[in-house]
Design an enzyme around this catalytic site. Structure first.
Site, PDB file in Angstrom:
ATOM      1  N   CYS A   1      19.408  -0.890   4.788  1.00 38.59           N
ATOM      2  CA  CYS A   1      18.044  -0.692   4.288  1.00 38.59           C
ATOM      3  C   CYS A   1      17.761   0.775   3.996  1.00 38.59           C
ATOM      4  O   CYS A   1      17.014   1.096   3.069  1.00 38.59           O
ATOM      5  CB  CYS A   1      17.037  -1.199   5.318  1.00 38.59           C
ATOM      6  SG  CYS A   1      17.116  -2.974   5.601  1.00 38.59           S
ATOM      7  N   ASN A   2      18.351   1.659   4.795  1.00 36.24           N
ATOM      8  CA  ASN A   2      17.983   3.070   4.724  1.00 36.24           C
ATOM      9  C   ASN A   2      19.029   3.973   4.093  1.00 36.24           C
ATOM     10  O   ASN A   2      18.770   5.166   3.914  1.00 36.24           O
ATOM     11  CB  ASN A   2      17.655   3.595   6.124  1.00 36.24           C
ATOM     12  CG  ASN A   2      16.308   3.116   6.595  1.00 36.24           C
ATOM     13  OD1 ASN A   2      15.389   2.962   5.800  1.00 36.24           O
ATOM     14  ND2 ASN A   2      16.186   2.852   7.882  1.00 36.24           N
TER      15      ASN A   2
END
Length: 434
Positions: free
Chosen positions: A50-51
Site C-alpha cells: 500500500c505504501n
C-alpha cells in the site's frame, strides 16, 4: 555485481501515484520475467504494498541498470516518464543495502515499528524464488534483511510502542466520533489489515463488526472469530447503511464504492455521518464520495497525519536500530567480498581433491597386504591433511577479498596451480563462506 534499489513510497508519492504503479500479486510472474530480461539486470524482486513499490536488483552496470528499471516502472504501467520520475528514488551499494534493511525493520514505514512490512517483503521474495527471478546474491541479501529485522525487533523496543496502519485507522475514527461504544464497523476484505482493524475496533469499544469478502468463507471465519456478522459480497449494499465506520482493504483493481452507490445508503441512514477509511492501493472507494453530505472519506495519505505524533517517542529506539543496521551492513559486505574469490577457492580445493584421490588410489592399488581399514584411515588422514594445508591460503584469500590486493592474489594463485574457473555451485559457495 552490484545491488540496486529503485522505487517510490508514501514519502515521495501520493496514493494516486502509488496506485498507478502497483503490481498485482495475481499477475506478478510477468513483470518479474520482464524485469530480469532487461539488459544488464541479473536478478530482481518486486515489492508492492500500500505504501511503497520498490524493485531490488543486481547488475554490473549501476547507472544503466537504474535507468532501465526507472523506465520499466513507467512503461510497464503505460505511464509517461515525466509523471513518474519526480517520485522515484534509487540507491546502489551500501545505501541500497541500508535502505532495504531499514524497510524490512520498519524504520522507513509510515508507522515506524509496524510488523506488516516484513511479511510483505517475505511474500515478495517468495514470488521471486518461485518464478526464479532471484539468485545467489538477492537470496542471501533478503535472508540477511529478515535476520536484521528480527534482531531489531528483539534488541529494541521499537515495536512495543508502535501502532499498525489498522490501529491508525481506529485512532482516526476516535478523532471523528469521540468514542466508538455505539458504533458498528464494516470490514470490506478479510486479510491481515482487516483482522488487525477488527481487533483494535473491538478493543476500543465498537458495538459490533460486520465482515464481507469476495470469498464468503473467509468473511465467515473472521466474523466468527470476533463474534460478528458475515455478509455475502454481492449483498454489500443491502447492509452498508448499518455501518457507521467502513474500512476497506481489498485487492480490487478499481473502485468498488462510488457516489451513486452511496446515495440510497445515506438516505437510509437519515443523513447520520458515515466514516469511510480506504487503506487499499489501488483505492477501493472513489475519492468523489468525499463531496457527498454526511460522508467522510480518508485514505492512506490521511493516516500519515494520525501517526505523525507517535514518531518522536520512538526516536531513541530507532537510533538503536540504526546502529544494529550499521553493524549488519559490515557483515553483509564481508560476504559480498568473498563472492569474487569463491570461484578460485573452489577451483583450488577441487585441484587438491583430484590430486588427493589420485594418490590415494595409487597407494591402495600397490598395497597388497593392506589391513581392512586402510582405505578408511587413509581417506581420513589425507582429507584432514588437505584441509589443514588449504586453511591458511583460503583465509588469506577471503581477507584479500575485503582489501585492494584481490586481483594480485587471485592471478598468482590461478597461474601457480593452473586453475580453471568453472560454474560455482551456489550451495558450495555459501558453505565456503560459512
Amino acid at each position: 555485481m552490484n545491488i540496486i534499489v529503485v522505487g517510490l513510497s508514501h514519502k515521495t508519492a501520493s496514493v494516486d501515484i502509488r496506485e498507478k504503479v502497483a503490481f498485482s500479486p495475481n499477475s506478478i510472474e510477468k513483470p518479474l520475467h520482464e524485469l530480469v530480461n532487461l539488459d544488464g539486470i541479473v536478478e530482481g524482486i518486486i515489492v508492492s504494498t500500500c505504501n511503497r513499490v520498490e524493485i531490488y536488483a543486481t547488475t554490473r552496470d549501476i547507472a544503466g541498470g537504474i535507468a532501465r528499471i526507472r523506465r520499466f516502472m513507467a512503461e510497464y504501467h503505460h505511464l509517461a516518464h515525466d509523471l513518474l520520475e519526480p517520485h522515484l528514488y534509487s540507491y546502489h551499494g551500501e545505501e541500497a543495502i541500508r535502505h532495504v534493511f531499514r524497510v524490512a525493520s520498519s524504520l522507513d514505514s509510515m508507522v515506524v515499528g509496524e510488523p506488516q512490512i516484513l511479511g510483505q517483503i517475505k511474500t515478495s521474495y517468495g514470488y521471486a524464488a518461485e518464478y526464479k527471478s532471484s539468485g545467489i546474491i538477492l537470496n542471501r541479501f533478503l535472508h540477511k534483511a529478515f535476520s536484521v529485522a528480527k534482531r531489531v525487533r528483539t534488541e529494541t523496543r521499537i515495536a512495543s510502542s508502535a501502532v499498525s496502519v489498522s490501529f491508525a485507522a481506529v485512532e482516526l475514527a476516535r478523532k471523528i466520533f469521540g468514542n466508538l461504544t455505539d458504533k458498528t464497523v464494516l470490514l470490506i476484505g478479510a486479510g491481515e489489515m482487516c483482522e488487525l482493524a477488527a481487533r483494535h475496533f473491538l478493543t476500543n469499544g465498537a458495538k459490533g463488526v460486520m465482515v464481507t469478502n469476495r470469498t464468503f468463507e473467509r468473511a465467515q471465519r473472521l466474523a466468527e472469530e470476533f463474534g460478528g456478522e458475515a455478509i455475502p459480497f454481492d449483498e454489500l449494499f443491502l447492509h452498508l447503511h448499518k455501518a457507521d465506520i467502513v474500512l476497506t482493504s481489498t485487492g480490487a483493481p478499481h473502485a468498488i464504492i462510488t457516489p451513486p452507490d452511496l446515495e440510497e445508503v445515506i438516505k437510509r441512514r437519515r443523513m447520520r455521518p458515515m466514516f469511510l477509511i480506504d487503506i487499499a492501493v489501488p483505492r477501493d472507494i472513489d475519492p468523489a464520495v468525499n463531496e457527498m453530505d454526511a460522508v467522510y472519506l480518508y485514505d492512506m495519505d490521511d493516516l500519515q497525519q494520525v501517526v505523525a505524533a507517535n514518531l518522536e517517542g520512538r526516536k531513541q529506539e530507532a537510533d538503536k536500530a540504526e546502529a544494529i543496521i550499521a553493524e549488519e551492513i559490515i557483515q553483509f559486505y564481508k560476504w559480498v567480498a568473498t563472492l569474487e574469490v569463491t570461484p578460485t577457492i573452489v577451483a583450488l580445493r577441487n585441484r587438491f581433491e583430484e590430486l588427493r584421490k589420485a594418490e590415494l588410489e595409487r597407494t591402495l592399488a600397490g598395497w597388497k597386504d593392506a589391513p581392512p581399514d586402510a582405505e578408511k584411515r587413509l581417506e581420513a588422514l589425507t582429507s584432514a591433511f588437505m584441509n589443514k594445508l588449504l586453511h591458511q591460503p583460503t583465509t588469506v584469500l577471503k581477507k584479500a577479498g575485503q582489501g585492494n590486493r584481490t586481483d594480485l592474489y587471485l592471478d598468482a594463485l590461478r597461474a601457480l596451480f593452473d586453475l580453471e574457473l568453472g560454474g560455482t555451485d551456489t550451495n558450495e559457495s555459501l558453505e565456503l563462506e560459512e
